[in-house]
Write an enzyme that holds these catalytic residues in place. Sequence first.
Site, PDB file in Angstrom:
ATOM      1  N   ALA A 149       4.604   8.622  -6.884  1.00  0.00           N
ATOM      2  CA  ALA A 149       3.462   9.419  -6.434  1.00  0.00           C
ATOM      3  C   ALA A 149       3.641   9.626  -4.937  1.00  0.00           C
ATOM      4  O   ALA A 149       4.098   8.723  -4.235  1.00  0.00           O
ATOM      5  CB  ALA A 149       2.164   8.679  -6.722  1.00  0.00           C
ATOM      6  N   ASN A 155      -1.877  14.073  -3.518  1.00  0.00           N
ATOM      7  CA  ASN A 155      -2.797  14.435  -2.415  1.00  0.00           C
ATOM      8  C   ASN A 155      -2.019  15.185  -1.343  1.00  0.00           C
ATOM      9  O   ASN A 155      -0.791  15.119  -1.296  1.00  0.00           O
ATOM     10  CB  ASN A 155      -3.412  13.168  -1.801  1.00  0.00           C
ATOM     11  CG  ASN A 155      -2.346  12.198  -1.302  1.00  0.00           C
ATOM     12  OD1 ASN A 155      -1.761  11.458  -2.101  1.00  0.00           O
ATOM     13  ND2 ASN A 155      -2.078  12.217  -0.018  1.00  0.00           N
ATOM     14  N   SER A 171       3.464   5.133  -9.698  1.00  0.00           N
ATOM     15  CA  SER A 171       2.018   4.919  -9.850  1.00  0.00           C
ATOM     16  C   SER A 171       1.403   5.934 -10.794  1.00  0.00           C
ATOM     17  O   SER A 171       1.595   7.148 -10.623  1.00  0.00           O
ATOM     18  CB  SER A 171       1.307   5.090  -8.506  1.00  0.00           C
ATOM     19  OG  SER A 171       1.714   4.115  -7.612  1.00  0.00           O
ATOM     20  N   HIS A 203      -5.804   4.640  -2.866  1.00  0.00           N
ATOM     21  CA  HIS A 203      -4.996   4.297  -4.039  1.00  0.00           C
ATOM     22  C   HIS A 203      -5.720   4.722  -5.313  1.00  0.00           C
ATOM     23  O   HIS A 203      -5.083   5.156  -6.287  1.00  0.00           O
ATOM     24  CB  HIS A 203      -4.675   2.798  -4.033  1.00  0.00           C
ATOM     25  CG  HIS A 203      -3.729   2.394  -5.122  1.00  0.00           C
ATOM     26  ND1 HIS A 203      -2.468   2.952  -5.262  1.00  0.00           N
ATOM     27  CD2 HIS A 203      -3.857   1.494  -6.132  1.00  0.00           C
ATOM     28  CE1 HIS A 203      -1.866   2.413  -6.319  1.00  0.00           C
ATOM     29  NE2 HIS A 203      -2.676   1.522  -6.864  1.00  0.00           N
ATOM     30  N   HIS A 221       0.499   0.215 -12.493  1.00  0.00           N
ATOM     31  CA  HIS A 221       1.889   0.076 -12.936  1.00  0.00           C
ATOM     32  C   HIS A 221       1.923  -0.807 -14.180  1.00  0.00           C
ATOM     33  O   HIS A 221       1.028  -1.596 -14.422  1.00  0.00           O
ATOM     34  CB  HIS A 221       2.746  -0.553 -11.835  1.00  0.00           C
ATOM     35  CG  HIS A 221       2.961   0.344 -10.656  1.00  0.00           C
ATOM     36  ND1 HIS A 221       4.181   0.878 -10.326  1.00  0.00           N
ATOM     37  CD2 HIS A 221       2.101   0.807  -9.738  1.00  0.00           C
ATOM     38  CE1 HIS A 221       4.059   1.634  -9.251  1.00  0.00           C
ATOM     39  NE2 HIS A 221       2.800   1.605  -8.866  1.00  0.00           N
ATOM     40  N   HIS A 279       7.385  -2.630  -4.629  1.00  0.00           N
ATOM     41  CA  HIS A 279       7.466  -1.899  -3.364  1.00  0.00           C
ATOM     42  C   HIS A 279       7.762  -2.867  -2.226  1.00  0.00           C
ATOM     43  O   HIS A 279       7.379  -4.038  -2.289  1.00  0.00           O
ATOM     44  CB  HIS A 279       6.134  -1.203  -3.061  1.00  0.00           C
ATOM     45  CG  HIS A 279       5.654  -0.309  -4.149  1.00  0.00           C
ATOM     46  ND1 HIS A 279       5.042  -0.790  -5.282  1.00  0.00           N
ATOM     47  CD2 HIS A 279       5.703   1.042  -4.279  1.00  0.00           C
ATOM     48  CE1 HIS A 279       4.733   0.233  -6.071  1.00  0.00           C
ATOM     49  NE2 HIS A 279       5.116   1.351  -5.492  1.00  0.00           N
ATOM     50  N   MET A 285       5.709   5.598  -0.507  1.00  0.00           N
ATOM     51  CA  MET A 285       6.000   4.209  -0.137  1.00  0.00           C
ATOM     52  C   MET A 285       7.074   3.572  -1.015  1.00  0.00           C
ATOM     53  O   MET A 285       7.121   2.354  -1.139  1.00  0.00           O
ATOM     54  CB  MET A 285       4.711   3.384  -0.224  1.00  0.00           C
ATOM     55  CG  MET A 285       3.580   3.920   0.639  1.00  0.00           C
ATOM     56  SD  MET A 285       2.081   2.970   0.414  1.00  0.00           S
ATOM     57  CE  MET A 285       0.886   4.008   1.268  1.00  0.00           C
ATOM     58  N   TYR A 327       6.221  -3.081   0.444  1.00  0.00           N
ATOM     59  CA  TYR A 327       4.980  -3.592   1.054  1.00  0.00           C
ATOM     60  C   TYR A 327       4.377  -4.771   0.300  1.00  0.00           C
ATOM     61  O   TYR A 327       3.474  -5.431   0.804  1.00  0.00           O
ATOM     62  CB  TYR A 327       3.941  -2.465   1.204  1.00  0.00           C
ATOM     63  CG  TYR A 327       3.469  -1.827  -0.082  1.00  0.00           C
ATOM     64  CD1 TYR A 327       2.644  -2.510  -0.976  1.00  0.00           C
ATOM     65  CD2 TYR A 327       3.837  -0.532  -0.411  1.00  0.00           C
ATOM     66  CE1 TYR A 327       2.213  -1.931  -2.154  1.00  0.00           C
ATOM     67  CE2 TYR A 327       3.409   0.060  -1.584  1.00  0.00           C
ATOM     68  CZ  TYR A 327       2.600  -0.642  -2.453  1.00  0.00           C
ATOM     69  OH  TYR A 327       2.184  -0.061  -3.618  1.00  0.00           O
ATOM     70  N   GLU A 328       4.869  -5.034  -0.917  1.00  0.00           N
ATOM     71  CA  GLU A 328       4.253  -6.132  -1.671  1.00  0.00           C
ATOM     72  C   GLU A 328       4.619  -7.495  -1.095  1.00  0.00           C
ATOM     73  O   GLU A 328       3.760  -8.355  -0.915  1.00  0.00           O
ATOM     74  CB  GLU A 328       4.640  -6.045  -3.147  1.00  0.00           C
ATOM     75  CG  GLU A 328       3.983  -4.838  -3.812  1.00  0.00           C
ATOM     76  CD  GLU A 328       4.445  -4.632  -5.227  1.00  0.00           C
ATOM     77  OE1 GLU A 328       4.190  -5.500  -6.071  1.00  0.00           O
ATOM     78  OE2 GLU A 328       5.080  -3.588  -5.500  1.00  0.00           O
TER      79      GLU A 328
HETATM   80  N1  HPA Z   1       1.254   8.616   1.547  1.00  0.00           N
HETATM   81  C1  HPA Z   1       2.034   7.601   1.102  1.00  0.00           C
HETATM   82  N2  HPA Z   1       2.167   7.290  -0.173  1.00  0.00           N
HETATM   83  C2  HPA Z   1       1.487   8.031  -1.069  1.00  0.00           C
HETATM   84  C3  HPA Z   1       0.656   9.088  -0.682  1.00  0.00           C
HETATM   85  C4  HPA Z   1       0.542   9.389   0.695  1.00  0.00           C
HETATM   86  O1  HPA Z   1      -0.170  10.321   1.124  1.00  0.00           O
HETATM   87  N3  HPA Z   1       0.118   9.603  -1.815  1.00  0.00           N
HETATM   88  C5  HPA Z   1       0.621   8.876  -2.851  1.00  0.00           C
HETATM   89  N4  HPA Z   1       1.435   7.911  -2.405  1.00  0.00           N
END
Ligand code: HPA
Length: 268
Positions: free
Chosen positions: A111, A230, A29, A242, A59, A81, A206, A83-84
């Site tokens: 990320a 983060n 990402s 996101h 992406h 991913h 993820m 989750y998609e």
């Molecule tokens: N959790 C899961 N996936 C992520 C995060 C997170 O804090 N930050 C960026 N992708």
Amino acid sequence: MSRNADDLTTLIRSRAGAEPVRAGLILGSGLGHLAGAVDGVAIPYADLPGFPHAAVSGHNPNLVIGTLEGTRVAVFGAREHYYERGNPAAMRTALETLKALGADHLIATNAAGSLRPDIRPGDLMLLSDHINFSGLNPLIGEPTDARFVPMGDAHDPAIRAALQAAAQAQDIPLPQGVYAWYSGPSFETPAEIRAIRILGGDAVGMSTVPEVILARFLGLRVAAISTITNMAAGLSDEKISHEHTKAMAPLGAAKLERILRHYLRHLR
Ligand code: HPA
């Protein structure tokens, strides 16, 4: 190698030339712009049957085949991913094709949220290992004994050492840590983050883990780097989203690009 990967390889070589690829790069990402740094040919995933349906904003759904710092690479501008669409093996055809194109290794990027106070947003983390916190596996249903993949040194020690040397040469800190794969797409709860910390996770995200498993299954060596966007849930007052991930990823991306360029320039 599956028939599909052979056909895809023929198609890709007809557009981008037959010279073998040395390494694959998967861009996470907010890191998709790196694909633009490659001197080569971009092929939309839509032209490559079996390639990920990659519909996550931030992406870049192209395969770019070409040269970066003198090394022939295949850059996946986006991943699919779990989750998609609920498919942990969504990257299988793409990685089979990478192998068929001649690559011997893969570097995945992503990320992630940090669980460690010394690894902050904007920092990078090299994956020393991972925890499959999702319990899912891309090899479920694979009928051959090859499915019993050893994962002892899944994150290749020699590639990690080369990436660390590249980071050091560029004066960029690259701490190592354990990445925990959470299925998403919802973010984790603070209780889940405390649990992951107790289990030994240093960062959470993820993606990447299914690709590492698939790469090892296919005999590709692999390493992965997280851009920390983060602090994980409950570890800071910042709201996790996101949008925030996409906004923060470029902070680490510039450093990541310098490390990868140095790494590829010195690849023997
Ligand atoms: N959790 C899961 N996936 C992520 C995060 C997170 O804090 N930050 C960026 N992708």
